[in-house]
Design a protein around this motif. Structure first.
Motif, PDB file in Angstrom:
ATOM      1  N   CYS A  80       0.811  -1.229   0.000  1.00  0.00           N
ATOM      2  CA  CYS A  80       0.000   0.000   0.000  1.00  0.00           C
ATOM      3  C   CYS A  80       0.837   1.267   0.000  1.00  0.00           C
ATOM      4  O   CYS A  80       0.294   2.371   0.067  1.00  0.00           O
ATOM      5  N   ASP A  81       2.178   1.134  -0.034  1.00  0.00           N
ATOM      6  CA  ASP A  81       3.111   2.278  -0.041  1.00  0.00           C
ATOM      7  C   ASP A  81       3.058   3.101   1.239  1.00  0.00           C
ATOM      8  O   ASP A  81       3.497   4.254   1.260  1.00  0.00           O
ATOM      9  N   MET A  82       2.524   2.527   2.312  1.00  0.00           N
ATOM     10  CA  MET A  82       2.488   3.223   3.600  1.00  0.00           C
ATOM     11  C   MET A  82       3.880   3.205   4.224  1.00  0.00           C
ATOM     12  O   MET A  82       4.542   2.166   4.267  1.00  0.00           O
ATOM     13  N   SER A  83       4.346   4.365   4.680  1.00  0.00           N
ATOM     14  CA  SER A  83       5.622   4.445   5.390  1.00  0.00           C
ATOM     15  C   SER A  83       5.343   4.675   6.870  1.00  0.00           C
ATOM     16  O   SER A  83       4.516   5.517   7.220  1.00  0.00           O
ATOM     17  N   PHE A  84       6.028   3.931   7.714  1.00  0.00           N
ATOM     18  CA  PHE A  84       5.779   4.048   9.146  1.00  0.00           C
ATOM     19  C   PHE A  84       6.984   3.569   9.940  1.00  0.00           C
ATOM     20  O   PHE A  84       7.961   3.062   9.381  1.00  0.00           O
ATOM     21  N   CYS A  85       6.901   3.736  11.240  1.00  0.00           N
ATOM     22  CA  CYS A  85       7.977   3.351  12.148  1.00  0.00           C
ATOM     23  C   CYS A  85       7.718   1.935  12.656  1.00  0.00           C
ATOM     24  O   CYS A  85       6.623   1.629  13.129  1.00  0.00           O
ATOM     25  N   PHE A  86       8.711   1.067  12.573  1.00  0.00           N
ATOM     26  CA  PHE A  86       8.538  -0.326  12.979  1.00  0.00           C
ATOM     27  C   PHE A  86       8.279  -0.441  14.479  1.00  0.00           C
ATOM     28  O   PHE A  86       7.550  -1.330  14.920  1.00  0.00           O
ATOM     29  N   GLN A  87       8.873   0.458  15.279  1.00  0.00           N
ATOM     30  CA  GLN A  87       8.720   0.339  16.722  1.00  0.00           C
ATOM     31  C   GLN A  87       7.301   0.639  17.185  1.00  0.00           C
ATOM     32  O   GLN A  87       6.684  -0.164  17.881  1.00  0.00           O
ATOM     33  N   CYS A  88       6.770   1.799  16.812  1.00  0.00           N
ATOM     34  CA  CYS A  88       5.485   2.245  17.359  1.00  0.00           C
ATOM     35  C   CYS A  88       4.340   2.093  16.367  1.00  0.00           C
ATOM     36  O   CYS A  88       3.182   2.358  16.726  1.00  0.00           O
ATOM     37  N   ALA A  89       4.635   1.683  15.125  1.00  0.00           N
ATOM     38  CA  ALA A  89       3.619   1.479  14.083  1.00  0.00           C
ATOM     39  C   ALA A  89       2.863   2.755  13.746  1.00  0.00           C
ATOM     40  O   ALA A  89       1.792   2.691  13.154  1.00  0.00           O
ATOM     41  N   HIS A  90       3.402   3.904  14.099  1.00  0.00           N
ATOM     42  CA  HIS A  90       2.836   5.185  13.696  1.00  0.00           C
ATOM     43  C   HIS A  90       3.500   5.631  12.391  1.00  0.00           C
ATOM     44  O   HIS A  90       4.581   5.146  12.039  1.00  0.00           O
ATOM     45  N   PRO A  91       2.864   6.544  11.656  1.00  0.00           N
ATOM     46  CA  PRO A  91       3.534   7.086  10.465  1.00  0.00           C
ATOM     47  C   PRO A  91       4.937   7.585  10.820  1.00  0.00           C
ATOM     48  O   PRO A  91       5.178   8.049  11.942  1.00  0.00           O
ATOM     49  N   TRP A  92       5.847   7.478   9.853  1.00  0.00           N
ATOM     50  CA  TRP A  92       7.246   7.825  10.133  1.00  0.00           C
ATOM     51  C   TRP A  92       7.335   9.252  10.671  1.00  0.00           C
ATOM     52  O   TRP A  92       6.762  10.170  10.101  1.00  0.00           O
ATOM     53  N   HIS A  93       8.076   9.433  11.762  1.00  0.00           N
ATOM     54  CA  HIS A  93       7.957  10.663  12.548  1.00  0.00           C
ATOM     55  C   HIS A  93       9.286  11.365  12.774  1.00  0.00           C
ATOM     56  O   HIS A  93       9.492  11.961  13.830  1.00  0.00           O
ATOM     57  N   ASP A  94      10.206  11.277  11.827  1.00  0.00           N
ATOM     58  CA  ASP A  94      11.383  12.145  11.931  1.00  0.00           C
ATOM     59  C   ASP A  94      10.918  13.585  12.159  1.00  0.00           C
ATOM     60  O   ASP A  94      10.001  14.043  11.462  1.00  0.00           O
ATOM     61  N   PRO A  95      11.490  14.331  13.114  1.00  0.00           N
ATOM     62  CA  PRO A  95      12.687  14.010  13.889  1.00  0.00           C
ATOM     63  C   PRO A  95      12.408  13.648  15.355  1.00  0.00           C
ATOM     64  O   PRO A  95      13.319  13.665  16.175  1.00  0.00           O
ATOM     65  N   ILE A  96      11.195  13.346  15.719  1.00  0.00           N
ATOM     66  CA  ILE A  96      10.826  13.167  17.122  1.00  0.00           C
ATOM     67  C   ILE A  96      10.919  11.703  17.527  1.00  0.00           C
ATOM     68  O   ILE A  96      10.728  10.801  16.704  1.00  0.00           O
ATOM     69  N   LYS A  97      11.218  11.450  18.786  1.00  0.00           N
ATOM     70  CA  LYS A  97      11.304  10.092  19.306  1.00  0.00           C
ATOM     71  C   LYS A  97       9.923   9.449  19.402  1.00  0.00           C
ATOM     72  O   LYS A  97       8.915  10.126  19.562  1.00  0.00           O
ATOM     73  N   CYS A  98       9.931   8.119  19.358  1.00  0.00           N
ATOM     74  CA  CYS A  98       8.667   7.379  19.490  1.00  0.00           C
ATOM     75  C   CYS A  98       7.967   7.699  20.804  1.00  0.00           C
ATOM     76  O   CYS A  98       6.745   7.842  20.847  1.00  0.00           O
ATOM     77  N   VAL A  99       8.732   7.799  21.880  1.00  0.00           N
ATOM     78  CA  VAL A  99       8.122   8.017  23.189  1.00  0.00           C
ATOM     79  C   VAL A  99       7.364   9.331  23.227  1.00  0.00           C
ATOM     80  O   VAL A  99       6.291   9.441  23.840  1.00  0.00           O
ATOM     81  N   PHE A 100       7.876  10.345  22.541  1.00  0.00           N
ATOM     82  CA  PHE A 100       7.192  11.635  22.511  1.00  0.00           C
ATOM     83  C   PHE A 100       6.037  11.639  21.512  1.00  0.00           C
ATOM     84  O   PHE A 100       5.069  12.378  21.704  1.00  0.00           O
ATOM     85  N   VAL A 101       6.135  10.827  20.455  1.00  0.00           N
ATOM     86  CA  VAL A 101       4.993  10.687  19.540  1.00  0.00           C
ATOM     87  C   VAL A 101       3.806  10.094  20.276  1.00  0.00           C
ATOM     88  O   VAL A 101       2.670  10.574  20.164  1.00  0.00           O
ATOM     89  N   LEU A 102       4.051   9.041  21.055  1.00  0.00           N
ATOM     90  CA  LEU A 102       2.974   8.416  21.821  1.00  0.00           C
ATOM     91  C   LEU A 102       2.408   9.384  22.853  1.00  0.00           C
ATOM     92  O   LEU A 102       1.196   9.458  23.062  1.00  0.00           O
ATOM     93  N   LYS A 103       3.299  10.130  23.480  1.00  0.00           N
ATOM     94  CA  LYS A 103       2.869  11.105  24.483  1.00  0.00           C
ATOM     95  C   LYS A 103       2.042  12.223  23.832  1.00  0.00           C
ATOM     96  O   LYS A 103       1.021  12.657  24.374  1.00  0.00           O
ATOM     97  N   TRP A 104       2.473  12.670  22.661  1.00  0.00           N
ATOM     98  CA  TRP A 104       1.772  13.736  21.946  1.00  0.00           C
ATOM     99  C   TRP A 104       0.395  13.270  21.480  1.00  0.00           C
ATOM    100  O   TRP A 104      -0.594  13.985  21.626  1.00  0.00           O
ATOM    101  N   ASN A 105       0.333  12.071  20.914  1.00  0.00           N
ATOM    102  CA  ASN A 105      -0.953  11.552  20.454  1.00  0.00           C
ATOM    103  C   ASN A 105      -1.936  11.377  21.601  1.00  0.00           C
ATOM    104  O   ASN A 105      -3.138  11.630  21.449  1.00  0.00           O
TER     105      ASN A 105
END
Length: 536
Positions: free
Chosen positions: A285-310
């Motif tokens: 499906c051409d979806m790009s995402f982060c393997f760790q958190c399964a969220h869309p690729w989130h350069d430049p922020i860390k996964c832990v802060f992406v989860l916290k932000w969401n």
């Protein structure tokens, strides 16, 4: 990192993949050096496989990065090996798991149902299973922890059909009986109803236990399949639950988060690179995402802060709406005030300023506020930007703005492709390539910009944060200029020829500014530039 996860040879425990060769790391450029170059940074400088994952405690006297701590190798360290993965359909993934089960079965000389339950308990880590199995001659503790009856110590016995009454239905009728190795016997009708209830109402698959009270022995999948064989709906649901359990319980597998995709990303290379979050592109499906958190690729922020932000977005969305409807700011000190009585005469407890709740006018000079005043409306809209709320709204609004722009530009890209394909005689292959590359750069830049705002929201102010904001502003400005160029009707040859060179130069510049921003952030992770605000 615990020895069971990394130092114990876990690389050899999964699908027997060969380790990847080590790659010589290139030196990271400083921000100034990048600005002086005309070409974008090399892939080695901007390795997308960057964010560390480590879900096990560190060894004593050994320095390891914390969970999700982004890491850029220094000159003295060896570069992170490339991460290999495959995109599988559900049937392909099941076949892969069954091959893995067969491999373990042949080694341990156990039945397939027991091997599946053991692998599920050890999160599909063959090495840990082997160690625990062979380290102890007495396997009772191992099977007890896995909630399985030890198959090496089950005494042979026959069920006396006439002497046993099912303790669920307590029927006097003679019925076919069945029991697991725990020897708790129930009639087959009750077994069937029990299993269907556990699957349909409880959503259980590999964690269904014996119906007997206080018995934790698990029901294997072959037993379940035997009882639900004549119910297609339950069979389909059970298969789905089992696949979910294979993926959810396997740290080397992820569902693709793409809409209606249904594919599974499987890590086929277990080198040390597994301990770092990875950039994934689903080939289905051409979806790009982060393997760790399964969220869309989130350069430049860390996964832990992406989860916290969401989480903050979800938790605060209704709060903001409520605050806008039920609170106002003190016109003097800007503290947020909630009205707790019917009187419109307000007195700020923070600064003792007295004002009218309706018009925010000074109470001592207040006569009337029944007439519409455009200036008062503007002041009231400005009042919602109080103290901490105003800061959050600043970053929240810009995050959602770029998110919305990304959605619109993605749709525009699809429309433009369709228009160009219809007028393919007017647009050459090379020109179409320029349009395609320009849109791809724009979408990547827009996604990076989107995640720069939650990154900045948690960032404490210092000189490096100022440099980051300058890079952010430069990328944002160039991104808007490129977006404006791409909004024109590029399917018309006359229009495209006029702006072709501008589009080419602008998208290359945008890509360069994106690389500058990301490299600076990664330098900050390596050199500890970034300090984060707490309790926000």
């Amino acid at each position: 990192m615990s020895t069971s996860e990394n130092d114990d040879g876990d690389d050899d425990c999964y699908y027997e993949m060969e380790p990847l060769p080590q790659i010589q790391n290139s030196k990271l450029l400083t921000t100034t050096e990048i600005l002086d170059t005309c070409e974008p940074s090399t892939p080695d400088d901007l390795d997308e496989n960057f964010y560390q994952i480590d879900d096990s405690p560190p060894l004593e006297n050994t320095c390891h990065h914390y969970i999700d701590e982004p890491f850029t190798p220094s000159i003295e360290t060896v570069a992170i090996p490339n991460f290999h993965y495959s995109v599988l359909s559900q049937d392909e993934y099941i076949e892969l798991m069954m091959n893995y089960v067969q491999e373990v079965k042949d080694i341990l000389k156990l039945s397939s149902p027991i091997v599946k339950l053991l692998l599920h308990y050890f999160k599909w880590n063959k090495q840990k299973l082997m160690e625990n199995f062979y380290d102890n001659e007495n396997h009772d503790d191992l099977f007890l922890q896995a909630k399985i009856v030890n198959p090496f110590s089950i005494p042979p016995s026959e069920i006396e059909q006439n002497e046993i009454i099912c303790s669920i239905c307590c029927s006097d009728e003679q019925k076919d009986m069945y029991s697991l190795d725990c020897k708790h016997v129930f009639c087959k009708d009750c077994w069937k109803h029990y299993l269907i209830n556990q699957i349909v109402n409880e959503g259980l698959g590999q964690t269904i236990s014996c119906p007997e009270t206080n018995c934790d022995v698990l029901v294997d999948d072959e037993t379940v399949s035997k009882f639900i064989a004549d119910n297609d709906f339950v069979k389909h649901l059970y298969k789905r639950i089992i696949i979910n359990s294979y993926v959810a319980n396997n740290p080397r597998a992820r569902w693709c988060p793409g809409k209606n995709c249904g594919c599974i990303i499987n890590a086929t290379s277990l080198t040390s690179a597994y301990n770092y979050a990875q950039f994934i592109i689903c080939s289905n499906c051409d979806m790009s995402f982060c393997f760790q958190c399964a969220h869309p690729w989130h350069d430049p922020i860390k996964c832990v802060f992406v989860l916290k932000w969401n989480k903050k977005l979800v938790d605060d969305s209704e709060t903001i709406i409520w605050m806008k409807a039920n609170t106002k700011c003190c016109p003097k000190c800007r503290v947020t005030i909630e009205k707790n009585g019917g009187c419109n005469h307000m007195s700020c407890k923070h600064c003792n300023y007295e004002f009218c709740w309706l018009c925010s006018g000074m109470w001592s000079k207040h006569n009337e506020c029944n007439r519409f005043n455009p200036n008062a409306v503007s002041e009231e809209m400005q009042a919602i930007y109080a103290a901490s709320l105003s800061r959050y709204l600043h970053y929240n609004d810009r995050y959602h703005n770029h998110e919305h722009s990304l959605e619109l530009e993605t749709k525009q890209y699809e429309r433009t492709k369709q228009q160009v394909e219809k007028n393919e005689r007017q647009i050459s292959t090379n020109d179409f390539r320029i349009i395609k590359d320009a849109f791809e750069v724009l979408l990547k830049c827009r996604q990076v910009l989107m995640y720069t705002y939650p990154f900045a929201f948690y960032l404490d102010r210092n000189n490096q944060a100022f440099v980051f904001e300058q890079n952010q502003a430069d990328l944002e400005r160039s991104c808007e200029e490129l977006s404006e160029l791409l909004e024109q009707d590029l399917s018309k040859e006359t229009i495209f020829k006029e702006i072709k060179l501008k589009i080419f130069e602008k998208y290359r510049y945008c890509d360069k500014r994106k690389n500058v921003l990301l490299t600076h952030v990664k330098e900050g992770y390596l050199n500890n530039y970034w300090k984060y605000l707490e309790d926000i």
